[in-house]
Design a protein around this motif. Structure first.
Motif, PDB file in Angstrom:
ATOM      1  N   THR A  13     -13.555   9.974 -29.366  1.00 55.27           N
ATOM      2  CA  THR A  13     -12.617   9.526 -30.686  1.00 55.27           C
ATOM      3  C   THR A  13     -11.471   8.735 -30.620  1.00 55.27           C
ATOM      4  O   THR A  13     -10.317   8.704 -29.350  1.00 55.27           O
ATOM      5  CB  THR A  13     -11.660  11.112 -30.892  1.00 55.27           C
ATOM      6  OG1 THR A  13     -12.667  11.754 -31.554  1.00 55.27           O
ATOM      7  CG2 THR A  13     -10.693  10.942 -32.140  1.00 55.27           C
ATOM      8  N   ARG A  14     -11.386   7.202 -31.364  1.00 53.57           N
ATOM      9  CA  ARG A  14      -9.786   6.581 -31.348  1.00 53.57           C
ATOM     10  C   ARG A  14      -9.308   6.446 -32.533  1.00 53.57           C
ATOM     11  O   ARG A  14      -9.906   6.445 -33.246  1.00 53.57           O
ATOM     12  CB  ARG A  14     -10.870   4.952 -31.698  1.00 53.57           C
ATOM     13  CG  ARG A  14     -11.559   4.784 -29.664  1.00 53.57           C
ATOM     14  CD  ARG A  14     -12.520   3.920 -29.647  1.00 53.57           C
ATOM     15  NE  ARG A  14     -13.305   3.547 -28.728  1.00 53.57           N
ATOM     16  CZ  ARG A  14     -13.509   3.573 -27.343  1.00 53.57           C
ATOM     17  NH1 ARG A  14     -11.818   3.216 -27.016  1.00 53.57           N
ATOM     18  NH2 ARG A  14     -14.093   4.069 -26.619  1.00 53.57           N
ATOM     19  N   ARG A  15      -8.219   6.852 -31.594  1.00 51.87           N
ATOM     20  CA  ARG A  15      -7.129   7.237 -33.398  1.00 51.87           C
ATOM     21  C   ARG A  15      -6.444   5.665 -33.686  1.00 51.87           C
ATOM     22  O   ARG A  15      -6.700   4.744 -32.895  1.00 51.87           O
ATOM     23  CB  ARG A  15      -5.859   7.585 -32.704  1.00 51.87           C
ATOM     24  CG  ARG A  15      -6.248   9.474 -32.145  1.00 51.87           C
ATOM     25  CD  ARG A  15      -4.569   9.903 -32.233  1.00 51.87           C
ATOM     26  NE  ARG A  15      -3.651   9.519 -32.651  1.00 51.87           N
ATOM     27  CZ  ARG A  15      -2.332  10.293 -32.677  1.00 51.87           C
ATOM     28  NH1 ARG A  15      -2.447  10.072 -31.187  1.00 51.87           N
ATOM     29  NH2 ARG A  15      -1.589   9.945 -33.264  1.00 51.87           N
ATOM     30  N   VAL A  16      -6.596   6.059 -35.119  1.00 49.63           N
ATOM     31  CA  VAL A  16      -5.779   4.146 -35.408  1.00 49.63           C
ATOM     32  C   VAL A  16      -4.595   4.530 -36.218  1.00 49.63           C
ATOM     33  O   VAL A  16      -4.750   4.966 -37.525  1.00 49.63           O
ATOM     34  CB  VAL A  16      -7.130   3.571 -36.241  1.00 49.63           C
ATOM     35  CG1 VAL A  16      -6.586   2.475 -37.296  1.00 49.63           C
ATOM     36  CG2 VAL A  16      -8.162   3.221 -36.006  1.00 49.63           C
ATOM     37  N   ASN A  17      -3.706   4.083 -35.955  1.00 50.41           N
ATOM     38  CA  ASN A  17      -2.151   4.544 -36.315  1.00 50.41           C
ATOM     39  C   ASN A  17      -1.283   2.704 -36.225  1.00 50.41           C
ATOM     40  O   ASN A  17      -1.197   1.782 -35.094  1.00 50.41           O
ATOM     41  CB  ASN A  17      -1.929   5.203 -35.174  1.00 50.41           C
ATOM     42  CG  ASN A  17      -0.296   6.430 -36.365  1.00 50.41           C
ATOM     43  OD1 ASN A  17       0.158   5.278 -36.844  1.00 50.41           O
ATOM     44  ND2 ASN A  17      -0.109   7.201 -36.665  1.00 50.41           N
ATOM     45  N   GLY A  18      -1.159   2.742 -37.442  1.00 52.53           N
ATOM     46  CA  GLY A  18      -0.484   1.826 -37.639  1.00 52.53           C
ATOM     47  C   GLY A  18       1.506   1.176 -37.072  1.00 52.53           C
ATOM     48  O   GLY A  18       1.488   0.099 -37.326  1.00 52.53           O
ATOM     49  N   ASP A  19       1.892   2.242 -36.665  1.00 51.40           N
ATOM     50  CA  ASP A  19       3.042   2.592 -36.655  1.00 51.40           C
ATOM     51  C   ASP A  19       2.915   1.644 -34.619  1.00 51.40           C
ATOM     52  O   ASP A  19       2.441   2.541 -33.652  1.00 51.40           O
ATOM     53  CB  ASP A  19       3.656   4.109 -36.354  1.00 51.40           C
ATOM     54  CG  ASP A  19       5.141   3.866 -35.724  1.00 51.40           C
ATOM     55  OD1 ASP A  19       5.661   2.981 -35.253  1.00 51.40           O
ATOM     56  OD2 ASP A  19       5.797   5.094 -36.146  1.00 51.40           O
ATOM     57  N   PRO A  20       3.184   0.523 -34.670  1.00 49.36           N
ATOM     58  CA  PRO A  20       3.536   0.176 -32.863  1.00 49.36           C
ATOM     59  C   PRO A  20       4.097   1.127 -32.095  1.00 49.36           C
ATOM     60  O   PRO A  20       4.420   0.412 -30.992  1.00 49.36           O
ATOM     61  CB  PRO A  20       3.982  -0.988 -33.671  1.00 49.36           C
ATOM     62  CG  PRO A  20       5.113  -0.837 -34.259  1.00 49.36           C
ATOM     63  CD  PRO A  20       4.528  -0.325 -35.161  1.00 49.36           C
ATOM     64  N   ASN A  21       4.976   2.101 -32.528  1.00 46.77           N
ATOM     65  CA  ASN A  21       5.751   3.279 -31.681  1.00 46.77           C
ATOM     66  C   ASN A  21       5.015   4.390 -31.089  1.00 46.77           C
ATOM     67  O   ASN A  21       5.126   4.663 -30.085  1.00 46.77           O
ATOM     68  CB  ASN A  21       7.387   3.142 -31.842  1.00 46.77           C
ATOM     69  CG  ASN A  21       8.083   2.655 -32.707  1.00 46.77           C
ATOM     70  OD1 ASN A  21       8.718   1.666 -31.505  1.00 46.77           O
ATOM     71  ND2 ASN A  21       8.381   2.878 -33.746  1.00 46.77           N
ATOM     72  N   ILE A  22       3.516   4.406 -31.864  1.00 41.68           N
ATOM     73  CA  ILE A  22       2.609   5.424 -31.371  1.00 41.68           C
ATOM     74  C   ILE A  22       1.924   4.218 -30.540  1.00 41.68           C
ATOM     75  O   ILE A  22       0.823   3.842 -31.139  1.00 41.68           O
ATOM     76  CB  ILE A  22       2.285   6.003 -32.543  1.00 41.68           C
ATOM     77  CG1 ILE A  22       2.783   6.517 -33.175  1.00 41.68           C
ATOM     78  CG2 ILE A  22       0.900   6.971 -31.891  1.00 41.68           C
ATOM     79  CD1 ILE A  22       2.404   7.782 -35.001  1.00 41.68           C
ATOM     80  N   THR A  23       1.926   5.028 -29.022  1.00 42.30           N
ATOM     81  CA  THR A  23       0.775   4.444 -28.502  1.00 42.30           C
ATOM     82  C   THR A  23       0.288   5.262 -27.471  1.00 42.30           C
ATOM     83  O   THR A  23      -0.153   6.225 -27.475  1.00 42.30           O
ATOM     84  CB  THR A  23       1.765   3.875 -27.423  1.00 42.30           C
ATOM     85  OG1 THR A  23       2.447   4.226 -27.020  1.00 42.30           O
ATOM     86  CG2 THR A  23       2.527   2.192 -28.399  1.00 42.30           C
ATOM     87  N   GLY A  24      -0.837   4.907 -26.204  1.00 41.86           N
ATOM     88  CA  GLY A  24      -1.207   6.353 -25.666  1.00 41.86           C
ATOM     89  C   GLY A  24      -2.887   4.912 -25.733  1.00 41.86           C
ATOM     90  O   GLY A  24      -3.122   4.220 -26.219  1.00 41.86           O
ATOM     91  N   VAL A  25      -3.711   6.097 -24.707  1.00 41.43           N
ATOM     92  CA  VAL A  25      -4.569   6.166 -24.008  1.00 41.43           C
ATOM     93  C   VAL A  25      -5.835   5.904 -25.472  1.00 41.43           C
ATOM     94  O   VAL A  25      -5.840   7.319 -26.626  1.00 41.43           O
ATOM     95  CB  VAL A  25      -5.283   7.205 -23.505  1.00 41.43           C
ATOM     96  CG1 VAL A  25      -6.929   6.687 -23.394  1.00 41.43           C
ATOM     97  CG2 VAL A  25      -5.212   6.598 -22.032  1.00 41.43           C
ATOM     98  N   ASN A  26      -6.760   5.092 -26.275  1.00 41.20           N
ATOM     99  CA  ASN A  26      -7.581   5.033 -27.219  1.00 41.20           C
ATOM    100  C   ASN A  26      -7.078   5.344 -28.528  1.00 41.20           C
ATOM    101  O   ASN A  26      -7.030   6.099 -29.837  1.00 41.20           O
ATOM    102  CB  ASN A  26      -8.383   6.319 -27.426  1.00 41.20           C
ATOM    103  CG  ASN A  26      -9.152   6.116 -26.091  1.00 41.20           C
ATOM    104  OD1 ASN A  26     -10.270   5.211 -25.458  1.00 41.20           O
ATOM    105  ND2 ASN A  26      -9.770   7.609 -25.425  1.00 41.20           N
ATOM    106  N   VAL A  27      -5.941   4.482 -28.454  1.00 42.20           N
ATOM    107  CA  VAL A  27      -4.517   4.550 -29.594  1.00 42.20           C
ATOM    108  C   VAL A  27      -4.696   2.866 -30.463  1.00 42.20           C
ATOM    109  O   VAL A  27      -3.894   2.261 -29.151  1.00 42.20           O
ATOM    110  CB  VAL A  27      -2.983   5.344 -29.551  1.00 42.20           C
ATOM    111  CG1 VAL A  27      -2.309   4.846 -30.780  1.00 42.20           C
ATOM    112  CG2 VAL A  27      -3.758   6.486 -29.418  1.00 42.20           C
TER     113      VAL A  27
END
Length: 347
Positions: free
Chosen positions: A19-33
């Motif tokens: 599962t690969r998360r898509v979140n447009g907030d540049p402050n949300i990072t991590g593996v598969n984000v």
């Protein structure tokens, strides 16, 4: 023997779906984000899930268009989430709007669920769109026909809103050269706004397809040798080369096959309107007590989108768990574990 079976199963499961998360907030990072859907698709392997999330303070989030040549599974957060009649409050009521999705050569078997999208271009076979709200579905790519391999065979559209207020077409066979046919579509328990139309070239048609428990607001043109069952028609025109049975129309239908012609809105529905795409439209399509559509369909089911064993659901709400809180102790290493607490909730 038992050991050998265990080794085989463990080896088989190493290629797990990611599962690969898509979140447009540049402050949300991590593996598969990822910040964009296209970046997530580019990094994905076959059969990975692309989970598209709201972000920021706005109640409306837009993501750019995406295309894929892989079998990918797109998952949104639903639509019309401010519906006060929902039996529970959604976890996040912000609207997530995707741009267009293009399924290219190699994407056979891809799926879209619980999403709000622009136009979906279907250039491969066995694509499935469920519990979603999309502006239109175009079968075939009018810009580059060299990538076509399947003519949209076995497209499945279930429990969807297709089109929007004032749209000119909903599901469309569209390629520039003539005499092309999209076959074996299955469209069920869906609301189709505008025209159910196939065109773009000479003799481009949709054929050998099934439309079941749909509500169709516009006219039907160039859909041949197909079957319409348990549907409600607002439009005046329909194709005489298709079989229409157990259907209701505000105008005329063939007198045979248990059809009902010249019905009125207040004979069928409990609401006050019938052409909106917001949550009020969800409510207005509910049958009234004593409706002429109640139990009038094939095998005694209700006619319309709430009939059959898989009725349309309010807002296309997702059924997968979502993280509501997550706390961890910091960074671990090969000898120090991370202590973490997470809570989940599922609709």
């Amino acid at each position: 023997m038992a050991l050998g079976i265990c080794v085989f199963l463990c080896s088989f499961n190493t290629n797990a779906q990611t599962t690969r998360r898509v979140n447009g907030d540049p402050n949300i990072t991590g593996v598969n984000v990822y910040n964009t859907i296209q970046a997530a698709v580019d990094a994905a392997n076959t059969d990975d899930v692309i989970l598209i999330e709201p972000y920021g303070n706005s109640n409306y989030v837009y993501y750019s268009s995406v295309e894929t040549s892989k079998r990918i599974h797109f998952r949104g957060n639903g639509f019309n989430l401010n519906n006060p009649q929902l039996s529970f409050k959604p976890l996040d009521t912000r609207t997530v709007q995707l741009g267009n999705i293009t399924f290219k050569n190699g994407s056979e078997g891809s799926t879209v669920k619980h999403a709000r999208t622009g136009t979906i271009y279907v250039n491969e076979s066995n694509i499935s769109i469920e519990d979603s709200y999309c502006h239109s579905i175009w079968i075939g790519n009018q810009f580059d026909e060299s990538i076509l391999v399947s003519e949209g065979t076995n497209l499945k559209v279930r429990r969807c809103l297709v089109g929007y207020n004032g749209v000119n077409e909903t599901i469309r066979e569209y390629r520039n050269n003539g005499s092309l046919t999209s076959t074996n579509l299955l469209v069920e328990n869906s609301v189709l706004f505008g025209i159910l139309f196939s065109g773009g070239g000479v003799n481009n048609v949709i054929s050998n397809s099934i439309f079941k428990n749909c509500q169709i607001y516009g006219n039907i043109t160039e859909v041949i040798t197909s079957s319409f069952v348990n549907c409600i028609f607002q439009g005046i025109e329909y194709t005489t080369s298709s079989n229409i049975s157990y259907c209701i129309s505000f105008h005329s239908l063939p007198n045979s096959n248990n059809n009902i012609s010249n019905a009125t809105y207040d004979q069928i529905f409990s609401g006050t309107s019938y052409s909106t795409t917001d949550y009020q439209g969800d409510l207005d399509r509910v049958l009234k007590n004593g409706s002429i559509a109640s139990g009038a369909g094939m095998n005694g089911v209700d006619i319309g989108v709430y009939g059959s064993v898989n009725p349309i659901t309010f807002s296309g709400l997702p059924r997968y768990p979502q993280i509501t809180t997550f706390y961890n102790s910091g960074v671990g290493d090969n000898t120090t574990n991370i202590s973490a607490t997470a809570t989940f909730k599922a609709n």
